[in-house]
Enzyme design. Structure first.
Site, PDB file in Angstrom:
ATOM      1  CE  LYS A   1      10.832  20.798 -10.334  1.00  0.00           C
ATOM      2  NZ  LYS A   1      10.143  19.815  -9.656  1.00  0.00           N
TER       3      LYS A   1
ATOM      4  CG  HIS B   1      -1.568  -1.164   1.439  1.00  0.00           C
ATOM      5  ND1 HIS B   1      -2.955  -1.491   1.028  1.00  0.00           N
ATOM      6  CD2 HIS B   1      -1.369  -2.371   2.025  1.00  0.00           C
ATOM      7  CE1 HIS B   1      -3.236  -2.629   1.157  1.00  0.00           C
ATOM      8  NE2 HIS B   1      -1.983  -3.432   1.838  1.00  0.00           N
TER       9      HIS B   1
END
Ligand code: ARG
Length: 462
Positions: free
Chosen positions: A285, A158
């Site tokens: 980035k 999960h």
């Protein structure tokens, strides 16, 4: 527009320019030229062997076809859109080159069985390329895994911390997927390598053809059982695209891990410069564009699968022109899966794993809670009660903002008096990984066995 030389006999005029442009396929099916020409050579030789055309004519045809092959390969071939497709372009040029003999090539054959064979030969070549690339990717995965049998990271279910696993185990999970993909393609190949040539338009031919001889000559193993099925079957292309879609699905899962792992919140990998891109506005980035695009391109291949399934849906027997739409879908899937397998192998090879960050992450999320429960089982508690007690310990540790290993013996014994000092060694995540030597488990000996199995498999495929 002039009349088509192959089928224009009963027409007073040729098709409108727009019709010709709409229906032509030569702009893309020229990719099949090698397959089309070798199949035609095999057909011509068979016609002579069976006494259907003179041997001299067959020799002239084969020589002419070799010349056409050469012209296409060197780029001097003049493609004529009005000749619709690869098949008629090749045949028309053959007749220009060798004259009367060339006009006999199409005896006992139709473009319907002709395109079927050429396309099957092409698909078989593509599959073998995908397989080589998938094995190449397995080689990188196993190479990288071999060095990380004892490096641990949180294994998730999960996407929540579950139990610690080794990095090797995590990487090898993907090697097994690509091994399965390779084997699935082996099975598909059995149905791709079946020649439809001899089915002619749909009903077979009144000549003493030898379809099995032609099949053998082009390297195929079997022929069709029914001529109508033969010319209208595209299952082989569908299966191949399904296999490609499954490979992309597996690649997209690996991409997703790389994308998550390269987020600084995880910090498990650093993407090499060559596989990341920057932002035009945010100077910090370092984006995982290659992995994102591969995840996106998975959708393209699913699109090809859906397209071909839909093209074939409800088609009455036998050949229908709809089927010409099979090729671009396949070509696009082919190019996408091949380049994706290659670039994934290269990117993975260049990835920096931050094993220290992976190990530190194991202290979050109570990955060792199952260890405590198993410890209590060893002390004589039934598993359900052990599970409950371990859950209580998690609640205590969570209240103190620490891990189970940070609890005092006193705190443990308040929950369950049978807990002793030996619990701390059991709670160690690296030890937890070392204990899991059940078949296929994450323990180092189990991982070593997997590596051997995969190495043997890879060397058998080379
Ligand atoms: N270009 C066609 C295709 O790709 C070849 C077969 C055409 N046959 C025909 N009767 N129009 O499917």
């Amino acid at each position: 527009m002039s009349k088509n030389m192959s089928w224009g006999g009963r027409f007073a005029e040729g098709p409108h320019a727009a019709t010709a442009a709409y229906t032509q396929s030569q702009s893309f099916d020229r990719a099949l030229y090698k397959q089309d020409i070798s199949a035609s050579k095999a057909h011509a030789s068979m016609l002579a062997r069976q006494g259907i055309i003179p041997a001299d004519d067959a020799r002239a045809i084969v020589r002419g076809l070799d010349r056409v092959m050469e012209e296409i390969a060197t780029g001097v071939f003049v493609w004529k859109p009005e000749l619709e497709d690869i098949h008629m372009n090749v045949e028309a040029r053959l007749i220009e080159l060798v004259g009367e003999a060339g006009k006999k090539l199409h005896t006992g054959r139709s473009r319907n069985d002709q395109v079927g064979l050429a396309f099957r030969l092409y698909v078989a070549d593509s599959i073998e390329r995908w397989q080589r690339n998938a094995v190449g990717l397995c080689a990188v995965l196993t190479k990288r895994a071999a060095r990380h049998k004892r490096d641990i990271l949180p294994g998730c279910t999960h996407l929540q911390p579950a139990q610690p696993v080794s990095l090797a185990q995590h990487l090898l999970a993907y090697a097994w997927m690509f091994r399965r993909d390779t084997e699935r393609l082996d099975d598909t190949l059995k149905r791709v390598r079946v020649s439809p040539l001899g089915a002619a338009a749909l009903a077979g031919a009144p000549y003493p053809l030898d379809p099995l001889g032609v099949a053998g000559e082009v390297g195929f193993i079997a022929i069709y059982g029914n001529s109508m099925d033969a010319v209208s079957d595209r299952d082989f292309a569908l299966e191949a695209i399904f296999c490609a879609a499954t490979i992309m699905m597996h690649l997209s899962r690996l991409c997703e891990e790389i994308i998550l792992w390269s987020n600084p919140a995880f910090g498990f990998v650093r993407l090499p410069d060559g596989y990341s891109t920057g932002s035009s506005i945010m100077p910090q980035k370092r984006n995982p564009d290659v992995a994102e695009l591969m995840r996106g391109k998975t959708g393209r291949v699913y699109g090809a699968l859906t397209a071909l399934l839909t093209i074939m849906k409800g088609l009455p027997l036998a050949y229908n022109r709809d089927m010409q739409e099979d090729k671009e879908a396949f070509f696009d899937a082919d190019a996408t899966v091949e380049s994706s397998l290659r670039i994934m192998a290269d990117m993975l090879d260049a990835l920096d794993f931050h094993t220290d960050r992976m190990r530190k992450a194991c202290s979050l999320g109570f990955l060792n809670a199952t260890e405590l429960a198993d410890y209590l089982v060893a002390k004589g508690l039934p598993f359900r009660e052990a599970h409950h007690a371990a859950g209580q310990a998690v609640a205590v540790a969570e209240g103190k903002d620490g891990g189970l290993e940070d609890m005092s013996l006193d705190e443990f014994q308040k929950i369950e008096p049978r807990i002793g000092r030996d619990v701390y060694a059991v709670l160690d995540c690296a030890a937890a990984v070392r204990r899991r030597e059940s078949p296929g488990g994450t323990g180092p000996r189990s991982v070593e066995r997997q590596l051997k199995q995969l190495a043997r498999w890879m060397s058998n495929r080379r």
